[in-house]
Motif scaffolding. Sequence first.
Motif, PDB file in Angstrom:
ATOM      1  N   VAL A 160       0.843  -1.189   0.000  1.00 63.22           N
ATOM      2  CA  VAL A 160       0.000   0.000   0.000  1.00 63.22           C
ATOM      3  C   VAL A 160       0.881   1.242   0.000  1.00 63.22           C
ATOM      4  O   VAL A 160       2.087   1.174   0.256  1.00 63.22           O
ATOM      5  N   VAL A 161       0.273   2.378  -0.282  1.00 63.79           N
ATOM      6  CA  VAL A 161       0.946   3.677  -0.223  1.00 63.79           C
ATOM      7  C   VAL A 161       0.382   4.440   0.967  1.00 63.79           C
ATOM      8  O   VAL A 161      -0.844   4.513   1.141  1.00 63.79           O
ATOM      9  N   VAL A 162       1.256   5.006   1.794  1.00 65.18           N
ATOM     10  CA  VAL A 162       0.836   5.667   3.035  1.00 65.18           C
ATOM     11  C   VAL A 162       1.224   7.139   2.986  1.00 65.18           C
ATOM     12  O   VAL A 162       2.368   7.486   2.646  1.00 65.18           O
ATOM     13  N   ASP A 163       0.285   8.000   3.318  1.00 67.14           N
ATOM     14  CA  ASP A 163       0.533   9.445   3.383  1.00 67.14           C
ATOM     15  C   ASP A 163       0.365   9.934   4.818  1.00 67.14           C
ATOM     16  O   ASP A 163      -0.379   9.346   5.614  1.00 67.14           O
ATOM     17  N   LYS A 164       1.052  11.046   5.134  1.00 66.85           N
ATOM     18  CA  LYS A 164       0.891  11.752   6.407  1.00 66.85           C
ATOM     19  C   LYS A 164       1.110  10.840   7.619  1.00 66.85           C
ATOM     20  O   LYS A 164       0.395  10.928   8.617  1.00 66.85           O
TER      21      LYS A 164
END
Length: 530
Positions: free
Chosen positions: A510-514
């Motif tokens: 997955v891609v994780v932000d913040k």
Amino acid sequence: MILIKSAKKMFNNYYFLRQLSQALKERLIGMTLGACFSQSKDELMIGFYKGAREQWIRASLIPNFNLLTFPLDYQRKKVNSIDLFKEAIDQEVEDVIQYHNERAFLIKMTNDWGLLFKMYGNRSNILLIHEGEVNTVFQKRHIEDQNMDVSTLDREIDQSQEAFLEGGIKATYPTLGREANAYLESNGLNDVSPVEQWTRVSDLVKKLESPRYYVEELEGQVQFLLFQLDGATTLLESDDPIEAANEFYYRFSKRYFVEREKGPLIKEIDKRLKQSKSYLKKHYARYEELTENARFEEIANIIMANLHNIPPRTKKITLFDFYNEEDIKINLNEVLTPQKNAETYYRKAKNQKLEVKNLEVNIQQKEDEMEELKKHREALDQFEMVREIRKYIKTNGLQKLQKNEPIFPFRKFEYKGFEIWVGKNAVNNDLLTQRFAHKRDLWLHARDVAGSHVVVKWKSKQPNFPVDVIEKAASIAAYYSQRKTDTLCPVIYTPKKFVRKRKGDPAGLVVVDKEKVVLIEPAPFSETLT
């Protein structure tokens, strides 16, 4: 199912199949394939005819129960039926070929068509062959059968005494099978010399090459054997493999299908009876505790009788207990007056009586439920017909017991009122993050290494995640990662709404932000909810 696994069954043994294929050869040559259809995913019906004469083959390929039987006639259902192997319909049987040292035989038909019966236990299958190549397979889950090289099925094995003495029984006679090997061992095969072993194995093989067939019952199980067992009750002894197979199917399937129908229901009833016993044990203990120590009202009366003898701001006082004619020590709330303390005890007495009453109702209800379950358990034990079981289930509304609740797919923990869910593998991680996690849930993962996705479930009444809850979840995320043995592990965390999956990414990625990072010691959590 225990019934299947523990039964001795030689109907897929090579020495039985070679006799069976010979018996089929005598019956089928000159007959025409007239029907081939399936009415369930694990059963294939094959019908041959010549004039008014019919010969049916029922291939039952249920896991752990792969057997060929031969009904005298068969009435096809009008629904849930599909025709198979249509290309071979109307072909005439020319021969039945048994492959050497292999649990497979071929019904050879005109125009280079054939039906290959591959009876390999749980890998059993029926294949349509054309011009020596696999055309179609019945059980498509056995993908490797599509590419089977039929020309290699014959196996020539040196079964001389010299080969036996050099290679042993498994190399020389791999076709004996589990039951025959167990029979030899139980009769002391391993306690004699290699030469004597050869003699015993040779004698048994001679019997197996022209055997009698035994349908027997031993310890409640129906057996199909090519030799007799000590202590077994013989239900059928025959020199006809087709008759023996049919008799075994009748005896065994009757028990199997009855067990399949009522077994899961009985298991569920036993589970609920066990849970009910635990419930009653706990509630009996609470009931006994309340009834034996139900003195709140008496203590309140003692306080009221001594209002003027209790000094203000008293925490504990000794008064005369006129119920038991002895002194009693009573705890008081120092900020309340003696009368208010008495009212507190009266209120506790009232609540206690309500709890006792509720316990009595709940205990009686649970005891009634247990009696009902026991009645159903005893009734189901007596039934020997599937239709009787189904009628009883419907009449008594037991369908709800048959509906198994889905098993929770993740590891599940609870910490300070917060649920913590943990993925078990890459695919399971995707399931957790993409389908089960809410956008307000807290998402965690060990940084830069493979590991479980961890989700802390959001609570509406407590929207902010306490620091100690985040640290607990982070320690679990670290523990279920490749950094499990590290002293400290960096763990990222963020609301689930900032976690996304790109199209085409592999499972679990997955891609994780913040995200934020916490450095934590990996640690397991022992108090599971499920």
